[in-house]
Enzyme design. Structure first.
Site, PDB file in Angstrom:
ATOM      1  N   SER A   1      37.702  58.607  77.464  1.00  0.00           N
ATOM      2  CA  SER A   1      36.935  58.854  78.665  1.00  0.00           C
ATOM      3  C   SER A   1      37.517  57.698  79.601  1.00  0.00           C
ATOM      4  CB  SER A   1      35.498  58.419  78.492  1.00  0.00           C
ATOM      5  OG  SER A   1      34.884  58.003  79.826  1.00  0.00           O
TER       6      SER A   1
ATOM      7  N   ASP B   1      27.414  52.301  84.183  1.00  0.00           N
ATOM      8  CA  ASP B   1      27.507  52.921  85.806  1.00  0.00           C
ATOM      9  C   ASP B   1      26.322  53.555  86.354  1.00  0.00           C
ATOM     10  OD1 ASP B   1      30.192  52.220  85.946  1.00  0.00           O
ATOM     11  OD2 ASP B   1      31.111  53.903  84.940  1.00  0.00           O
TER      12      ASP B   1
ATOM     13  N   ARG C   1      31.565  50.821  91.990  1.00  0.00           N
ATOM     14  CA  ARG C   1      30.410  51.588  92.103  1.00  0.00           C
ATOM     15  C   ARG C   1      29.453  50.984  93.484  1.00  0.00           C
ATOM     16  NH1 ARG C   1      32.660  55.057  89.481  1.00  0.00           N
ATOM     17  NH2 ARG C   1      32.590  55.066  87.477  1.00  0.00           N
TER      18      ARG C   1
ATOM     19  N   ASP D   1      32.744  67.643  84.351  1.00  0.00           N
ATOM     20  CA  ASP D   1      31.427  67.140  84.418  1.00  0.00           C
ATOM     21  C   ASP D   1      30.671  67.651  85.720  1.00  0.00           C
ATOM     22  OD1 ASP D   1      31.467  66.628  81.665  1.00  0.00           O
ATOM     23  OD2 ASP D   1      31.749  64.303  82.022  1.00  0.00           O
TER      24      ASP D   1
END
Ligand code: ARG
Length: 428
Positions: A174, A122, A93, A13
């Site tokens: 994922s 996220d 994050r 990605d």
């Protein structure tokens, strides 16, 4: 937009995103890869970034700071989202966001970018954190604004441009990993009734096949783990060692239907052996060293803390102030906890502390009892006073079964009862 700093994992990605950003925005792309442990750093990521068209590729080893500045404060707070999720992804994050901002400022970039979709937490965490740190930076999420390609399309897109593709087999899930945990979603897991297939798990063995239980002694200072079995260890080493030991005993699997910030319920599987063991041990030591009122308040704070972190509000004033409270409350949380790793369970087997509030002379039912039994009478007299006044003014709870407001139906006449009678003859 002239220059953008992209949070780059080295996966398909984000590799496609490098080229996509250059083409769509005619922008120079600088990549930033952050190693937060747990296998999050892929081999050859700089090379792949350059092959995708990055002008510069930063790789930062943030493992230690991740543990000391993000993980430890949450362990000290006992912060688990909805009582279950140790927040591994959520904790990484704000750290990555901060590095994005710092690299953007250093590079004179006008935007940062990340590979999150428009459905998850996220994206919120990145966007909110970046704007808290530097409101002047634009945030671009290619997946949210048109780069919605299937895996096959991404592979073609990369091949057409000579972008080196990571040679990993396509996972049906994922997955996000760091030192503190592994988060797995999508695929067959989307049916919350389906039990997770064995291939979901990589860090933990099937608890049913775990070896004989073992014990590990965890030493804490000020609410922070510092040693295993008496050996002092650096933060990253300590987490990694418990990770291996816990995983070998099947400890740390979490199956959770969780409430995302964007309003969706989502079925998530986590593997977090070290987090599971350390949270249980930490709570056990708090039970020994903190007063009952502090423990009660800490439970409230834990929930708030977890929610704020989950919701991406790490850089809010409230989060900071809660961290301040928690850090202060931890100054006496020092000592050792014995943990038994037993077929998927992390069980507290014992705890001790030089600052323990537990007083055996007060607790004992054996000889040496220092507790004044007689003074219990006066204590109860005063402690129970409000209830006696209530009974006197409003009627005794047990005396008004017939009244419309009777609280409790009678038990004796409703329950099977036998009575031994001295005259002989038991009645049923
Ligand atoms: N639900 C978790 C969270 O919001 C984990 C998300 C993990 N991301 C992923 N790509 N699997 O923190």
């Amino acid at each position: 937009m002239k220059k953008v700093v992209l949070a780059y994992s080295g996966g398909l990605d984000t590799s496609v995103a490098v080229a996509w950003l250059r083409e769509q925005y005619d922008a120079e792309v600088v990549t930033l890869t952050v190693d937060v442990g747990g296998g999050s750093l892929r081999q050859g990521v700089e090379r792949r970034a350059m092959s995708a068209g990055a002008s510069r590729a930063y790789v930062v080893d943030a493992r230690e700071r991740f543990v000391t500045d993000f993980v430890w404060p949450h362990l000290q707070a006992n912060a688990l989202y909805q009582g279950a999720y140790p927040l591994a992804t959520a904790l990484a994050r704000p750290l990555i966001a901060q590095l994005l901002v710092e690299v953007a400022q250093k590079e004179g970039a006008d935007a940062v970018a990340h590979g999150c979709t428009g459905k998850g937490n996220d994206q919120v965490r990145f966007d909110v954190a970046v704007h808290a740190l530097d409101p002047g930076l634009e945030v671009v999420a290619p997946m949210r604004v048109g780069m919605g390609l299937t895996r096959e399309q991404e592979i073609d897109y990369a091949a057409e441009r000579g972008i080196e593709i990571p040679i990993t087999k396509s996972s049906p899930y994922s997955i996000d990993v760091n030192l503190w945990g592994r988060s797995i979603e999508t695929g067959v897991l989307e049916d919350p009734w389906v039990s997770p297939p064995a291939d979901v798990y990589e860090w933990t063995v099937d608890p049913g096949r775990a070896p004989q239980p073992v014990e590990v002694v965890i030493g804490f200072e000020g609410g922070i783990p510092v040693s295993l079995d008496g050996e002092f260890l650096a933060p990253v080493d300590l987490v990694e060692r418990l990770h291996v030991q816990g995983g070998a005993h099947g400890v740390g699997r979490v199956d959770h239907v969780e409430d995302r910030l964007v309003g969706i319920k989502s079925r998530e599987i986590y593997e977090a052996p070290a987090a599971t063991i350390l949270h249980a041990a930490h709570r056990a030591l708090e039970g020994l060293t903190l007063s009952k009122d502090t423990l009660r308040l800490n439970r409230l704070v834990a929930g708030e803390h977890a929610k704020l972190t989950y919701d991406g509000l790490w850089f809010s004033a409230l989060h900071r102030d809660l961290r301040g409270y928690v850090a202060s409350s931890q100054r006496v949380v020092s000592g050792e906890v014995r943990m038994r790793l037993d077929h998927g369970n992390a069980i507290v087997a014992g705890r001790r502390s030089p600052l323990s509030l537990y007083d055996r002379n007060l607790a004992t039912y054996d000889e040496g009892d220092a507790f004044d039994h007689a003074s219990a009478v006066g204590f109860i007299e005063i402690f129970g006073l409000p209830l006696r006044v209530e009974a006197a003014r409003h009627g005794a709870v047990g005396k008004h079964h017939g009244a419309a407001w009777a609280w409790t139906p009678p038990l004796l006449e409703a329950l099977p009862t036998t009575v031994e009678d001295p005259e002989g003859g038991a009645t049923g």
